[in-house]
Structure formats: structure tokens, C-alpha cells
Design a protein around this motif. Structure first.
Motif, short mmCIF file in Angstrom:
data_model
loop_
_atom_site.label_atom_id
_atom_site.label_comp_id
_atom_site.label_asym_id
_atom_site.label_seq_id
_atom_site.Cartn_x
_atom_site.Cartn_y
_atom_site.Cartn_z
N THR A 1 10.81 7.85 -15.20
CA THR A 1 10.63 8.76 -14.13
C THR A 1 9.42 8.43 -13.27
N LEU A 2 9.77 8.49 -12.05
CA LEU A 2 8.67 8.45 -10.82
C LEU A 2 7.86 9.81 -10.84
N ASN A 3 6.61 9.57 -10.11
CA ASN A 3 6.08 10.72 -10.02
C ASN A 3 6.87 11.82 -9.08
N ASP A 4 6.67 13.09 -8.92
CA ASP A 4 7.29 14.31 -8.13
C ASP A 4 7.19 13.84 -6.90
N ASP A 5 6.19 12.96 -6.40
CA ASP A 5 6.05 12.69 -4.90
C ASP A 5 6.90 11.37 -4.79
N TYR A 6 7.66 10.81 -5.71
CA TYR A 6 8.22 9.68 -5.64
C TYR A 6 7.30 8.42 -5.69
N THR A 7 6.07 8.47 -5.97
CA THR A 7 5.31 7.13 -6.43
C THR A 7 5.38 6.81 -7.61
N PRO A 8 5.29 5.50 -7.92
CA PRO A 8 5.35 4.84 -9.07
C PRO A 8 4.47 5.28 -9.88
N ASN A 9 4.53 5.71 -11.31
CA ASN A 9 3.56 6.15 -12.05
C ASN A 9 3.39 4.86 -13.13
N TRP A 10 2.36 3.95 -12.75
CA TRP A 10 2.25 2.41 -13.40
C TRP A 10 1.94 2.66 -14.86
#
Length: 382
Positions: A142-151
Motif C-alpha cells: 500500500t502507498l502512503n495515504d497521500d499516494y507517495t511510495p513508502n520505500w
């Protein structure tokens, strides 16, 4: 006597797509369809004129498997002009029957039984099925809630069985675009795991707004281990033509072509020739400006509504929160939106493996102004 047999489904958990469901309901209730991602305005008359002329010419037989040679050559020129990447047209470019076929063919060719494929959610639904059909394991991150990648989360998902990492940039459904720091993190990840192949879905590559789209094509560290998927259908408002292309190094292309030759062999001839000619007449740089005007107009129309509009950096989709309007789950809200207000949208939860519901829905603004105005009028009375 009942002669029907029974079969064991290879995709038992996959049913009718949400796009089909919402579009069917839109027709049933005569609703404005902002759910499926296709434009409703006219195709460039220069392109339709080319097709009309070609219909009377000798362009109706099989073309070479890799694509119409002049078109393949012009794709190479487009990539060089757009990203300063020099390609070998004969060995590194493949014209496909749409981007979805390119994705399906790539996964089928490269992924083996028990391999793992990392998919970043919310994700477009065409990634999952070919992974399952290969008897491989999808790993949904799942991406972060702001849709940035959680590397950090992505790194933890990598194992010795990871074969493929799929990214989508610009991102459908959210309109998010990878930043420079995202690519640095991606390159670092892949340097640590040299056996992972990258599949980059870039079908909205020319539809970016305030920030330029960064392509895998421009990242030298990634080029030799990546497959980049593109779409003429998205770029030129001709989604029904189903013509796309993929670019990858020769060692990967050899395997992809083995599948492509039996799945498609060669793509629609008249469409390939028409697009080849059309590329001499247009500039893809105009697309971002065109769709940014659409985005800004749609957002302005919804200013007085109770929807909260999320940032839209690219694509022709606008994500909106309805949290101030209803506590319903997003699927039920979208269905009620069609039945009671006559507007079709897509619930974002359907892009998640676990159905994560953030009270967000997706509108397509690739519509003529009259359609956007009427849709906004209906949405503003909710």
C-alpha cells in the motif's frame, strides 16, 4: 438432460471489473459517465482524414510482428526527443494491441511459477490477473495515504523470490507523479536487488501538469532492467484503437516477443500506418496543456460543491473526497451517485487488495465542457 460441465476457474476471485459495473449502471440510469477513462470529444480531424484515405489503400494485411517499420522508427525518434534515450528500433521496440496487452504479455513472458510480483496499491486492475495465471504470487504494498511510495514498506516486501516490481507513473487512479527522490530510492532498491525487473506503466506520460513527468527512459541506471509501457490510445484520444508500445532491452524483448507472436502476432495495420503519419503532424508536448485546462475547468466547476478535491499532478483523473457528504462506503456511494444524481464515478477502494476505504472516488475529466458542466451541476447539489 443437462449437458453443462463444470470447470475449475483459474481466476476464482476475479469477477466483473468495477469499470464495467459502473458503466453498465450509467447506461441503465442514463447517467453521465465519468467513471471509465475515455474521452468523449472528437478525435483530431487530421487523424480521421488519414484513416479515411488509408481505407482505400493497400494497408490491410499483416504487418511485421514488431510493428510497422516506419512507426517503430518514429517511436524511437519520439523517445529520443522526449527523453534523450537512443533506442535500437529493430530489437528494443514492440507495438502492442494496447497497453494492457503489453503488460499481460510482459508478465506472462517473464514471470514463473512461485515468483513474486510487487504491486503498489491502489493499483490498476490489469496487473493482477496475469500474475495469477502464471501461478505466481502478487505482493500488494500500500502507498502512503497521500499516494507517495513508502520505500521502507516496499523494501520489506522484497524477498529472494521477487521477480518483478510494477510501478505506474503518472499514477492511475490518483494522478500522482514520482519525484526525483522517489527515483533515487527506486534505483537504490534495485541496486541492492539485482535480480528484480522493473515494469513501468507510463501510459499517461505526456499528460502531466505543474511538474514534469520523470520517465524510466531518462534513468540510465534503470534502462537495462526495465520494460516501459506506453499508449497511443491515451495520448491521442483513441482508446478504442487499442494501440500501444513497449520498450525494453533486447535480452528481455526476445522473451516478450515469444509470447506476443502467439497472442497477437501483429497489431491492426491501418491504425499503425495512420499513427505513423499522424506523428509527423503533432507535438505530444501540447497534451499536458490541453488536459491541464480540462482539469482546472472541472475543479473550478466543483468549487462550490461539498467534495474535497485531491491534488492532480497528471493523468485525466480527479480524485475527490466525499467524507463531508456521507459515511457510506465508497462503492455504495458511487452506486447512489448514479441512481439519485445521474453521475458515474469509480470507488477508489476497488484498487486496493484489502478494499481500503478512504471515502475517495475518481472522476474522469477527459470530457467535453458541456458534459463536465452538467456533471458538476448535478454534483454540486449533493
Amino acid at each position: 438432460m443437462d449437458t453443462k460441465g463444470t470447470i475449475s476457474s483459474k481466476l476464482p476471485d476475479i469477477g466483473q471489473s468495477i469499470f464495467t459495473t459502473m458503466s453498465k449502471m450509467a447506461v441503465e440510469y442514463n447517467a453521465i459517465n465519468l467513471s471509465q477513462g475515455f474521452p468523449n470529444f472528437k478525435v483530431d480531424e487530421r487523424l480521421t482524414a488519414i484513416v479515411a484515405r488509408l481505407a482505400k489503400e493497400e494497408v490491410h494485411q499483416y504487418l511485421p510482428m514488431s510493428g510497422y517499420p516506419p512507426l517503430v522508427s518514429k517511436i524511437a525518434g519520439l523517445i529520443q526527443k522526449s527523453y534523450n534515450r537512443i533506442l535500437q528500433p529493430e530489437t528494443e521496440i514492440l507495438v502492442t494491441a494496447g497497453a494492457t496487452q503489453g503488460i499481460f504479455t510482459t508478465i506472462t513472458a517473464l514471470v514463473h511459477t512461485d515468483d513474486e510480483v510487487i504491486i503498489l496499491d491502489p493499483s490498476y486492475d490489469c496487473y493482477l490477473a496475469p500474475v495469477l495465471l502464471c501461478n505466481a504470487k502478487p505482493i500488494r504494498v500500500t502507498l502512503n495515504d497521500d499516494y507517495t511510495p513508502n520505500w521502507e514498506r516496499i523494501e520489506k516486501a522484497v524477498s529472494s523470490k521477487t521477480k518483478l516490481l510494477i510501478i505506474n507513473n503518472p499514477h492511475n487512479p490518483t494522478g500522482k507523479i514520482f519525484t526525483e527522490s522517489d527515483f533515487i530510492a527506486l534505483e537504490s532498491l534495485l541496486e541492492e536487488h539485482p535480480n528484480i525487473i522493473l515494469l513501468s506503466d507510463e501510459v499517461y506520460e505526456f499528460i502531466a501538469f505543474e511538474h514534469s513527468h520523470i520517465s524510466v527512459h531518462s534513468r540510465k541506471k534503470l534502462q537495462n532492467r526495465s520494460i516501459v509501457i506506453s499508449s497511443f490510445g491515451k495520448s491521442f484520444h483513441i482508446t478504442g484503437w487499442k494501440v500501444g508500445y513497449l520498450i525494453t532491452p533486447e535480452y528481455l524483448m526476445k522473451e516478450i516477443k515469444k509470447v506476443h507472436q502467439f497472442l497477437v502476432f501483429s497489431v491492426n495495420s491501418i491504425c499503425q500506418v495512420a499513427i505513423s503519419e499522424y506523428l509527423d503532424l503533432i507535438s505530444v508536448k501540447e497534451l499536458g496543456t490541453f488536459y491541464q485546462e480540462k482539469r482546472d475547468y472541472f475543479r473550478k466547476l466543483l468549487e462550490k460543491s461539498r467534495f474535497e478535491l485531491m491534488p492532480c499532478e497528471g493523468t485525466y483523473f480527479q480524485v475527490a473526497s466525499y467524507a463531508a457528504i456521507s459515511d457510506e462506503n465508497d462503492i455504495d456511494f458511487c452506486k447512489r451517485l448514479i441512481v439519485e444524481y445521474g453521475v458515474a464515478a469509480i470507488p477508489i477502494s476497488t484498487f486496493y487488495a484489502d478494499g481500503k476505504d478512504l471515502k475517495l472516488i475518481r472522476f474522469c475529466f477527459a470530457k467535453d465542457n458541456k458534459t463536465l458542466e452538467e456533471a458538476a451541476k448535478r454534483l454540486s447539489i449533493i
